[in-house]
Design a protein around this motif. Structure first.
Motif, PDB file in Angstrom:
ATOM      1  N   ILE A 107       0.944  -1.274  -0.052  1.00 16.51           N
ATOM      2  CA  ILE A 107       0.106   0.106   0.026  1.00 16.51           C
ATOM      3  C   ILE A 107       0.691   1.301  -0.074  1.00 16.51           C
ATOM      4  N   LEU A 108       0.624   2.301  -0.801  1.00 18.43           N
ATOM      5  CA  LEU A 108       1.252   3.562  -0.888  1.00 18.43           C
ATOM      6  C   LEU A 108       0.739   4.448   0.152  1.00 18.43           C
ATOM      7  N   PRO A 109       1.497   4.695   1.233  1.00 23.64           N
ATOM      8  CA  PRO A 109       1.030   5.219   2.601  1.00 23.64           C
ATOM      9  C   PRO A 109       1.037   6.782   2.295  1.00 23.64           C
ATOM     10  N   GLU A 416     -14.152   8.596   5.799  1.00 18.98           N
ATOM     11  CA  GLU A 416     -13.988   7.171   6.271  1.00 18.98           C
ATOM     12  C   GLU A 416     -14.425   6.192   5.320  1.00 18.98           C
ATOM     13  N   ALA A 417     -15.693   6.408   4.508  1.00 21.43           N
ATOM     14  CA  ALA A 417     -16.244   5.776   3.532  1.00 21.43           C
ATOM     15  C   ALA A 417     -15.202   5.681   2.112  1.00 21.43           C
ATOM     16  N   LEU A 418     -14.573   6.689   1.886  1.00 23.11           N
ATOM     17  CA  LEU A 418     -13.682   6.825   0.837  1.00 23.11           C
ATOM     18  C   LEU A 418     -12.369   6.069   1.100  1.00 23.11           C
ATOM     19  N   TRP A 419     -12.153   6.164   2.451  1.00 23.07           N
ATOM     20  CA  TRP A 419     -10.872   5.472   2.830  1.00 23.07           C
ATOM     21  C   TRP A 419     -10.850   3.944   2.271  1.00 23.07           C
ATOM     22  N   VAL A 422     -10.463   3.588  -1.522  1.00 24.46           N
ATOM     23  CA  VAL A 422      -8.960   3.909  -1.582  1.00 24.46           C
ATOM     24  C   VAL A 422      -7.969   2.705  -1.197  1.00 24.46           C
ATOM     25  N   ILE A 423      -8.237   1.853  -0.223  1.00 25.18           N
ATOM     26  CA  ILE A 423      -7.545   0.770   0.245  1.00 25.18           C
ATOM     27  C   ILE A 423      -7.566  -0.208  -0.763  1.00 25.18           C
ATOM     28  N   GLU A 424      -8.776  -0.368  -1.509  1.00 27.80           N
ATOM     29  CA  GLU A 424      -8.871  -1.287  -2.236  1.00 27.80           C
ATOM     30  C   GLU A 424      -7.893  -1.255  -3.736  1.00 27.80           C
ATOM     31  N   LYS A 426      -5.040   0.050  -3.271  1.00 30.46           N
ATOM     32  CA  LYS A 426      -3.761  -0.169  -2.658  1.00 30.46           C
ATOM     33  C   LYS A 426      -3.276   1.101  -2.255  1.00 30.46           C
ATOM     34  N   LEU A 427      -4.056   2.315  -1.954  1.00 33.12           N
ATOM     35  CA  LEU A 427      -3.528   3.543  -1.454  1.00 33.12           C
ATOM     36  C   LEU A 427      -4.027   3.633  -0.158  1.00 33.12           C
ATOM     37  N   SER A 428      -3.336   4.548   0.669  1.00 29.40           N
ATOM     38  CA  SER A 428      -4.237   4.992   2.039  1.00 29.40           C
ATOM     39  C   SER A 428      -4.001   6.585   2.028  1.00 29.40           C
ATOM     40  N   ILE A 429      -5.289   6.865   2.672  1.00 28.40           N
ATOM     41  CA  ILE A 429      -5.366   8.427   3.005  1.00 28.40           C
ATOM     42  C   ILE A 429      -5.592   8.620   4.635  1.00 28.40           C
ATOM     43  N   ALA A 430      -5.495   9.762   5.083  1.00 33.58           N
ATOM     44  CA  ALA A 430      -5.788   9.940   6.647  1.00 33.58           C
ATOM     45  C   ALA A 430      -7.075  10.867   6.621  1.00 33.58           C
ATOM     46  N   PRO A 431      -8.168   9.743   7.346  1.00 41.00           N
ATOM     47  CA  PRO A 431      -9.608  10.588   7.026  1.00 41.00           C
ATOM     48  C   PRO A 431      -9.649  11.760   8.107  1.00 41.00           C
ATOM     49  N   GLY A 432     -10.430  12.740   8.101  1.00 37.73           N
ATOM     50  CA  GLY A 432     -10.226  13.891   8.889  1.00 37.73           C
ATOM     51  C   GLY A 432     -10.541  13.730  10.444  1.00 37.73           C
TER      52      GLY A 432
END
Length: 497
Positions: A107-109, A416-419, A422-424, A426-432
């Motif tokens: 996963i690209l962090p 968080e729904a977007l997260w 995104v994980i699917e 192979k990426l990750s974001i930091a939800p608010g």
């Protein structure tokens, strides 16, 4: 050299657009290729290459037989974080899903920030380690200096003086990095277990320490007008008094906000009147260009009564493997020194000599220049890739430094729904929700551009933009369908090209 010249032109044009020197509202026309080549004293092919790159990144566009124009961009609306002062208990659980990405190599962090990783300093650090062995850093001493070695403290003062920030070594304490620095600052301010105030959105760095000590926390939401923010501080202080305020004044995580000198001075005056100790995390080194934003501690006059503890470290600038930092103590040195003596271990002597040598040789300045240039380039490339897909469909912060972007989803959508989407990919974001003790800011999220820039990073940012675009479109269509009385499952969303 040719590549350097073309990159320099790209950077200059983007910077001119961001600063408003070239208007992006109506689509200003750029100089022709030949005119620009003559102005800059470079070859026509260099300017063509630069314009092609700017077009690819979405900053400009070509009109046949008319020339190149700036792509229109809407003026940014300042985020509204509300005016509700939240009082919460710091021990409550945060959304935990985000930590997932840190330990999965697939996963690209984009959820984490490590700005020093944009350049590789391993060879420099290995060489420095060999050099400092002459100081016999591992020889037996009954006691290492509590404040840190004098050479390092002096070099930190010399370095800060280059940006007009005046400190003496008697105001500097060397620490084992920023986490220990915050613990020492809270201990010195006698804030452990007591009510503290913190600007909100709240950096996860502040939260991680506050949660461990079950401090009652007052979250004061950021305001576009800083006078309004100080008024909220006064209101909060009157309702529930506190003695300590945590602030991230330059390139705040996650918003990227930088307080002006006037705003920092206003905060100093407010803190002095209310007898509140200011604890700041200073990321001023991460500016892209121009002048380094001064830290709050440097703005307290010699006769000033305000108590400030400024946390600095080398995690952001040298390497994530460097557990070394410092405190700048204004009217707080004795308390900080006592806290260090009682609750902290002394930093390794070898590491202190390494950083001292790096600072004293002038090599640190060159390292910082490369870091800032690469980080700024990463930012510009990231913005180009995002806006090429998203245009002006969502709010994206436009910071003048730091490692991250703060994005706002259209109303009603959850980061968080977007997260999960995104994980699917192979990426990750930091939800608010990560940036508030009471899980506010669900329509915001943070990403970083401060990672090593390579093909994986570039494709990851593009992939994120497409996932985000489709997420917004699908939910917009579903909302329209529900309003029209249809079933949310009936929508048909074609793939965008």
């Amino acid at each position: 050299m040719a590549e350097f010249k073309y990159r320099k032109i790209v950077d200059e044009v983007i910077r001119a657009i961001e600063l408003g020197v070239i208007s992006a509202q109506e689509g200003d026309k750029l100089h022709s290729v030949r005119e620009y080549a003559k102005i800059k004293g470079v070859g026509v092919s260099t300017v063509i290459q630069a314009y092609y790159e700017l077009e690819r990144l979405g900053w400009i566009y070509a009109k046949p037989k008319r020339g190149y124009f700036v792509s229109p961009r809407k003026a940014l609306e300042q985020p509204d974080y509300g005016r509700s002062v939240n009082r919460v208990h710091a021990g409550q659980t945060l959304a935990t899903a985000v930590q997932y990405s840190f330990n999965d190599p697939d996963i690209l962090p984009l959820s984490c920030t490590a700005p020093s990783t944009v350049i590789d300093n391993e060879l420099i650090l290995n060489r420095l380690h060999r050099q400092v062995l002459k100081y016999r850093p591992y020889k037996l001493l009954m006691q290492d200096p509590i404040e840190g070695i004098a050479e390092l403290r002096e070099e930190i003062c010399r370095h800060l003086l280059r940006s007009g920030q005046v400190f003496s070594k008697q105001q500097v304490l060397v620490t084992n990095g920023r986490q220990e620095g915050l613990l020492l600052a809270l201990t010195a301010a006698r804030a452990i277990g007591k009510t503290v105030a913190v600007e909100s959105p709240v950096s996860f760095y502040f939260q991680a320490t506050l949660k461990q000590f079950n401090a009652d926390v007052i979250e004061v939401p950021m305001q576009s007008n800083y006078k309004d923010e100080l008024a909220l501080l006064s209101q909060a202080h009157q309702t529930q008094p506190f003695d300590t305020y945590l602030v991230n004044p330059s390139f705040a995580d996650p918003t990227g906000r930088v307080l002006s000198v006037a705003e920092k001075l206003a905060l100093i005056d407010w803190a002095a009147v209310h007898d509140v100790t200011l604890i700041e995390y200073d990321r001023g080194e991460l500016y892209f260009g121009g002048v380094r934003p001064p830290n709050i501690a440097s703005l307290v006059g010699e006769q000033g009564r305000c108590k400030v503890i400024s946390i600095g470290d080398f995690y952001d600038t040298i390497s994530p493997s460097i557990s070394l930092g410092y405190l700048l103590c204004v009217n707080t040195f004795d308390a900080c020194q006592f806290a260090k003596q009682t609750v902290a271990e002394e930093p390794g002597i070898a590491l202190q000599h390494m950083v001292s040598t790096l600072l004293g040789s002038g090599e640190y300045q060159k390292l910082l220049f490369r870091l800032r240039e690469q980080t700024r380039s990463n930012y510009q490339r990231t913005m180009g890739l995002l806006t090429a897909v998203l245009a002006d469909s969502i709010y994206i912060s436009r910071p003048d430094g730091g490692p991250c972007l703060w994005l706002k989803l259209p109303d009603g959508l959850s980061s968080e729904a977007l997260w999960t989407k995104v994980i699917e990919s192979k990426l990750s974001i930091a939800p608010g929700a990560m940036f508030s003790f009471n899980h506010s800011y669900d329509d915001y999220f943070r990403i970083t551009y401060a990672l090593p820039w390579d093909e994986r990073m570039e494709s990851g940012i593009t992939r994120l933009a497409k996932v985000l675009r489709d997420f917004i479109r699908i939910n917009a269509n579903r909302h329209k369908c529900l309003l029209s009385g249809g079933s949310a499952g009936d929508d048909r969303v074609g793939h965008m090209k």
